[in-house]
Design a protein around this motif. Structure first.
Motif, PDB file in Angstrom:
ATOM      1  N   LEU A   1       0.833  -1.198   0.000  1.00  0.00           N
ATOM      2  CA  LEU A   1       0.000   0.000   0.000  1.00  0.00           C
ATOM      3  C   LEU A   1       0.867   1.247   0.000  1.00  0.00           C
ATOM      4  N   THR A   2       0.320   2.303  -0.551  1.00  0.00           N
ATOM      5  CA  THR A   2       0.982   3.610  -0.525  1.00  0.00           C
ATOM      6  C   THR A   2       0.144   4.561   0.321  1.00  0.00           C
ATOM      7  N   ARG A   3       0.822   5.505   0.966  1.00  0.00           N
ATOM      8  CA  ARG A   3       0.121   6.517   1.754  1.00  0.00           C
ATOM      9  C   ARG A   3       0.546   7.877   1.240  1.00  0.00           C
ATOM     10  N   LEU A   4      -0.435   8.721   0.945  1.00  0.00           N
ATOM     11  CA  LEU A   4      -0.150  10.034   0.401  1.00  0.00           C
ATOM     12  C   LEU A   4      -1.277  11.008   0.698  1.00  0.00           C
ATOM     13  N   TYR A   5      -1.028  12.251   0.367  1.00  0.00           N
ATOM     14  CA  TYR A   5      -1.985  13.335   0.567  1.00  0.00           C
ATOM     15  C   TYR A   5      -2.726  13.583  -0.729  1.00  0.00           C
ATOM     16  N   ARG A   6      -4.036  13.725  -0.627  1.00  0.00           N
ATOM     17  CA  ARG A   6      -4.873  14.070  -1.783  1.00  0.00           C
ATOM     18  C   ARG A   6      -5.464  15.457  -1.546  1.00  0.00           C
ATOM     19  N   TYR A   7      -4.922  16.433  -2.253  1.00  0.00           N
ATOM     20  CA  TYR A   7      -5.283  17.838  -2.055  1.00  0.00           C
ATOM     21  C   TYR A   7      -6.778  18.118  -2.214  1.00  0.00           C
TER      22      TYR A   7
ATOM     23  N   GLN B   1      12.541   5.033  -4.685  1.00  0.00           N
ATOM     24  CA  GLN B   1      11.416   5.660  -5.385  1.00  0.00           C
ATOM     25  C   GLN B   1      11.950   6.752  -6.318  1.00  0.00           C
ATOM     26  N   THR B   2      11.200   7.030  -7.377  1.00  0.00           N
ATOM     27  CA  THR B   2      11.491   8.159  -8.263  1.00  0.00           C
ATOM     28  C   THR B   2      10.189   8.938  -8.431  1.00  0.00           C
ATOM     29  N   LEU B   3       9.906   9.784  -7.449  1.00  0.00           N
ATOM     30  CA  LEU B   3       8.619  10.466  -7.355  1.00  0.00           C
ATOM     31  C   LEU B   3       8.585  11.753  -8.163  1.00  0.00           C
ATOM     32  N   ASP B   4       7.371  12.096  -8.615  1.00  0.00           N
ATOM     33  CA  ASP B   4       7.135  13.385  -9.254  1.00  0.00           C
ATOM     34  C   ASP B   4       7.173  14.476  -8.191  1.00  0.00           C
ATOM     35  N   VAL B   5       7.294  15.718  -8.617  1.00  0.00           N
ATOM     36  CA  VAL B   5       7.376  16.843  -7.693  1.00  0.00           C
ATOM     37  C   VAL B   5       6.130  16.958  -6.813  1.00  0.00           C
ATOM     38  N   THR B   6       4.977  16.499  -7.292  1.00  0.00           N
ATOM     39  CA  THR B   6       3.735  16.591  -6.519  1.00  0.00           C
ATOM     40  C   THR B   6       3.528  15.409  -5.583  1.00  0.00           C
TER      41      THR B   6
ATOM     42  N   ILE C   1       5.234  10.018  -1.111  1.00  0.00           N
ATOM     43  CA  ILE C   1       4.567   8.741  -0.910  1.00  0.00           C
ATOM     44  C   ILE C   1       5.354   7.856   0.048  1.00  0.00           C
ATOM     45  N   GLU C   2       4.648   7.387   1.079  1.00  0.00           N
ATOM     46  CA  GLU C   2       5.159   6.325   1.952  1.00  0.00           C
ATOM     47  C   GLU C   2       4.579   5.021   1.429  1.00  0.00           C
ATOM     48  N   PHE C   3       5.210   3.910   1.771  1.00  0.00           N
ATOM     49  CA  PHE C   3       4.625   2.627   1.400  1.00  0.00           C
ATOM     50  C   PHE C   3       4.967   1.581   2.443  1.00  0.00           C
ATOM     51  N   GLU C   4       4.106   0.566   2.512  1.00  0.00           N
ATOM     52  CA  GLU C   4       4.356  -0.561   3.407  1.00  0.00           C
ATOM     53  C   GLU C   4       3.562  -1.767   2.946  1.00  0.00           C
ATOM     54  N   PHE C   5       4.039  -2.939   3.344  1.00  0.00           N
ATOM     55  CA  PHE C   5       3.325  -4.187   3.091  1.00  0.00           C
ATOM     56  C   PHE C   5       2.471  -4.500   4.307  1.00  0.00           C
ATOM     57  N   VAL C   6       1.201  -4.820   4.068  1.00  0.00           N
ATOM     58  CA  VAL C   6       0.300  -5.179   5.167  1.00  0.00           C
ATOM     59  C   VAL C   6      -0.484  -6.440   4.790  1.00  0.00           C
ATOM     60  N   PRO C   7      -0.859  -7.238   5.792  1.00  0.00           N
ATOM     61  CA  PRO C   7      -1.678  -8.422   5.499  1.00  0.00           C
ATOM     62  C   PRO C   7      -3.040  -8.009   4.938  1.00  0.00           C
ATOM     63  N   PRO C   8      -3.655  -8.875   4.138  1.00  0.00           N
ATOM     64  CA  PRO C   8      -4.981  -8.550   3.595  1.00  0.00           C
ATOM     65  C   PRO C   8      -6.003  -8.172   4.662  1.00  0.00           C
ATOM     66  N   ALA C   9      -5.960  -8.817   5.820  1.00  0.00           N
ATOM     67  CA  ALA C   9      -6.902  -8.469   6.884  1.00  0.00           C
ATOM     68  C   ALA C   9      -6.714  -7.020   7.333  1.00  0.00           C
ATOM     69  N   GLU C  10      -5.482  -6.524   7.304  1.00  0.00           N
ATOM     70  CA  GLU C  10      -5.233  -5.133   7.687  1.00  0.00           C
ATOM     71  C   GLU C  10      -5.745  -4.174   6.606  1.00  0.00           C
ATOM     72  N   VAL C  11      -5.683  -4.576   5.340  1.00  0.00           N
ATOM     73  CA  VAL C  11      -6.273  -3.749   4.272  1.00  0.00           C
ATOM     74  C   VAL C  11      -7.761  -3.579   4.560  1.00  0.00           C
ATOM     75  N   ARG C  12      -8.457  -4.678   4.861  1.00  0.00           N
ATOM     76  CA  ARG C  12      -9.889  -4.615   5.176  1.00  0.00           C
ATOM     77  C   ARG C  12     -10.136  -3.785   6.427  1.00  0.00           C
ATOM     78  N   ASN C  13      -9.270  -3.911   7.423  1.00  0.00           N
ATOM     79  CA  ASN C  13      -9.402  -3.119   8.640  1.00  0.00           C
ATOM     80  C   ASN C  13      -9.296  -1.631   8.319  1.00  0.00           C
ATOM     81  N   ARG C  14      -8.358  -1.270   7.469  1.00  0.00           N
ATOM     82  CA  ARG C  14      -8.200   0.142   7.083  1.00  0.00           C
ATOM     83  C   ARG C  14      -9.391   0.638   6.278  1.00  0.00           C
ATOM     84  N   MET C  15     -10.046  -0.244   5.542  1.00  0.00           N
ATOM     85  CA  MET C  15     -11.295   0.145   4.867  1.00  0.00           C
ATOM     86  C   MET C  15     -12.347   0.508   5.914  1.00  0.00           C
ATOM     87  N   SER C  16     -12.458  -0.314   6.948  1.00  0.00           N
ATOM     88  CA  SER C  16     -13.498  -0.083   7.953  1.00  0.00           C
ATOM     89  C   SER C  16     -13.231   1.159   8.790  1.00  0.00           C
ATOM     90  N   THR C  17     -11.965   1.570   8.937  1.00  0.00           N
ATOM     91  CA  THR C  17     -11.642   2.761   9.729  1.00  0.00           C
ATOM     92  C   THR C  17     -11.564   4.033   8.885  1.00  0.00           C
TER      93      THR C  17
END
Length: 192
Positions: free
Chosen positions: A65-71, A142-147, A150-166
């Motif tokens: 997963l990636t974590r970033l800001y959406r303006y 990473q080779t990110l654009d100026v905008t 991005i952080e990233f991490e590997f998480v178990p599928p159950a944690e992906v679902r948990n993040r959906m619920s939160t």
């Protein structure tokens, strides 16, 4: 129920006014005639580049997963690696490029799931392609654009679902892509 053939149900564009056209979007105000003769004006149409989303799965089943800001939403959250398809670029090549740019990872095995999806066919013309990437290796930084920040991490599928619920993973297009991949390769769907 209307038993007319689809061709008889199509709207007709009578005119188009270009409101915005740049490297990001094209926005038009169309005058449309409905099959029954009613005129709809303006009807806004947004053209954007095609999009790709990647469900990258590690050998242990963890999801990248990636974590970033959406303006526009003023939101920080978790998503799948994603991006736009450059003009003339194949969607699979765009997915490979975006995964490497955003996370530094490459994959030996790729699978498209589902057909192209329309993010919002009521207003937008573009499509989204969903890919599963497996046999991952870290190929460098990473080779990110100026905008991008991005952080990233590997998480178990159950944690992906948990993040959906939160609400931490709440981008609807990414959720749709995740579930297409989950069905295709049988990744977990239980909430932690």
């Amino acid at each position: 129920m209307n038993n007319l053939p689809d061709s008889a149900k199509r709207w007709k564009r009578k005119s188009r006014k270009e409101l915005v056209k740049d490297r990001w979007i094209s926005l038009y105000a169309d005058e449309c005639e409905l099959p029954d003769g009613h005129i709809v004006e303006p009807f806004y149409v947004l053209e954007e580049k095609e999009w790709v989303h990647v469900v990258a799965v590690a050998g242990d089943g963890a999801i990248l997963l990636t974590r970033l800001y959406r303006y526009p939403a003023d939101w920080f959250g978790w998503e799948l690696p994603c991006g736009t398809v450059d003009p003339g670029e194949d969607p699979l090549e765009a997915a490979k490029r975006e995964l490497k740019e955003e996370t530094g990872h490459v994959a030996a095995t790729w699978q498209q799931v589902g057909g192209p999806l329309y993010p919002n066919p009521a207003r937008q013309t573009n499509r989204m392609y969903c890919f599963i990437a497996t046999d991952l290796t870290n190929a460098g930084p990473q080779t990110l654009d100026v905008t991008e920040d991005i952080e990233f991490e590997f998480v178990p599928p159950a944690e992906v679902r948990n993040r959906m619920s939160t609400g931490e993973f709440c981008h609807a297009l990414h959720i749709a892509c995740y579930f297409l991949a989950a069905d295709a390769i049988g990744i977990g769907t239980k909430v932690a």
